[in-house]
Scaffold this active site. Structure first.
Site, PDB file in Angstrom:
ATOM      1  N   CYS A   3      50.683  29.407  15.419  1.00 32.31           N
ATOM      2  CA  CYS A   3      50.629  28.535  14.246  1.00 32.31           C
ATOM      3  C   CYS A   3      49.374  28.820  13.419  1.00 32.31           C
ATOM      4  CB  CYS A   3      50.657  27.074  14.707  1.00 32.31           C
ATOM      5  SG  CYS A   3      50.361  25.896  13.385  1.00 32.31           S
ATOM      6  N   ASP A  29      43.701  24.590  -0.134  1.00 31.25           N
ATOM      7  CA  ASP A  29      44.911  25.414  -0.066  1.00 31.25           C
ATOM      8  C   ASP A  29      44.618  26.803  -0.648  1.00 31.25           C
ATOM      9  OD1 ASP A  29      48.206  24.610   0.180  1.00 31.25           O
ATOM     10  OD2 ASP A  29      47.683  26.495  -0.820  1.00 31.25           O
ATOM     11  N   HIS A  45      48.180  19.913  17.299  1.00 27.71           N
ATOM     12  CA  HIS A  45      49.547  20.193  16.858  1.00 27.71           C
ATOM     13  C   HIS A  45      50.520  19.415  17.749  1.00 27.71           C
ATOM     14  CE1 HIS A  45      52.503  23.433  15.228  1.00 27.71           C
ATOM     15  NE2 HIS A  45      53.143  22.318  15.531  1.00 27.71           N
ATOM     16  N   GLY A  92      61.138  22.187   1.748  1.00 30.09           N
ATOM     17  CA  GLY A  92      60.216  23.205   1.251  1.00 30.09           C
ATOM     18  C   GLY A  92      59.046  23.474   2.181  1.00 30.09           C
ATOM     19  N   THR A  94      56.798  25.300   4.743  1.00 29.00           N
ATOM     20  CA  THR A  94      56.637  26.705   5.151  1.00 29.00           C
ATOM     21  C   THR A  94      55.740  26.855   6.372  1.00 29.00           C
ATOM     22  OG1 THR A  94      54.805  27.025   3.595  1.00 29.00           O
ATOM     23  CG2 THR A  94      57.011  27.595   2.822  1.00 29.00           C
ATOM     24  N   HIS A  97      53.297  22.715  10.989  1.00 26.04           N
ATOM     25  CA  HIS A  97      52.228  21.909  11.610  1.00 26.04           C
ATOM     26  C   HIS A  97      52.018  20.782  10.610  1.00 26.04           C
ATOM     27  CE1 HIS A  97      47.963  21.918  13.639  1.00 26.04           C
ATOM     28  NE2 HIS A  97      48.026  20.848  12.838  1.00 26.04           N
ATOM     29  N   HIS A  99      51.221  18.413   7.841  1.00 26.34           N
ATOM     30  CA  HIS A  99      50.117  18.479   6.872  1.00 26.34           C
ATOM     31  C   HIS A  99      50.461  17.683   5.637  1.00 26.34           C
ATOM     32  CE1 HIS A  99      52.776  21.938   6.076  1.00 26.34           C
ATOM     33  NE2 HIS A  99      52.458  21.786   4.794  1.00 26.34           N
TER      34      HIS A  99
END
Ligand code: 5GP
Ligand code: ZN
Length: 113
Positions: A3, A29, A45, A92, A94, A97, A99
């Site tokens: 991950c 980001d 996680h 959507g 991707t 984990h 977030h």
């Protein structure tokens, strides 16, 4: 451990840290969708997405939102911001984990929600 967000928490992948506490890590980001675009994640996680939140792990969601409120103050977001979480392929998502996207720094588009 494959991950990428776990690797960011461990420092194996570098990131621009914004905030950290015992349970939460927040970083910029890599592909910002607004002038301020911060990802807020539980360090552990324990769930891939909101789909997996339940009474055994929801304290991590609360911890993320407490962190979001602190970050919003630290970043001077008195004028407002938006929090988004994507879940699953149709949502959507991707990176699997959990977030939260914290988006701010301009007047955001009127709608998705
Ligand atoms: P999702 O599409 O799962 O809701 O959001 C994943 C986010 O992670 C995307 O906005 C993407 O730009 C960001 N991202 C993917 N890989 C990395 C990375 O290695 N570093 C950082 N800082 N962000 C990443
Ligand atoms: Zn992870």
């Amino acid at each position: 451990m494959s991950c990428i967000f776990c690797k960011i928490v461990s420092g194996d992948i570098p990131s621009k840290k914004v905030y950290e506490d015992e349970k939460v890590y927040a970083f910029r980001d890599i592909n910002p969708q607004a002038p301020i675009h911060i990802l807020v994640i539980p360090k552990e996680h324990r769930m891939d997405s909101v789909f997996n939140v339940d009474e055994s792990n929801s304290e991590l969601v609360a911890a993320c939102f407490e962190a979001i409120a602190k970050i919003a103050k630290k970043e001077g977001l008195e004028n407002g911001f938006r929090v988004i979480t994507n879940s699953g392929a149709d949502g959507g998502q991707t990176v699997n984990h959990l977030h939260f996207h914290l988006l701010a720094g301009k007047k955001l588009g009127e709608k998705m929600v």
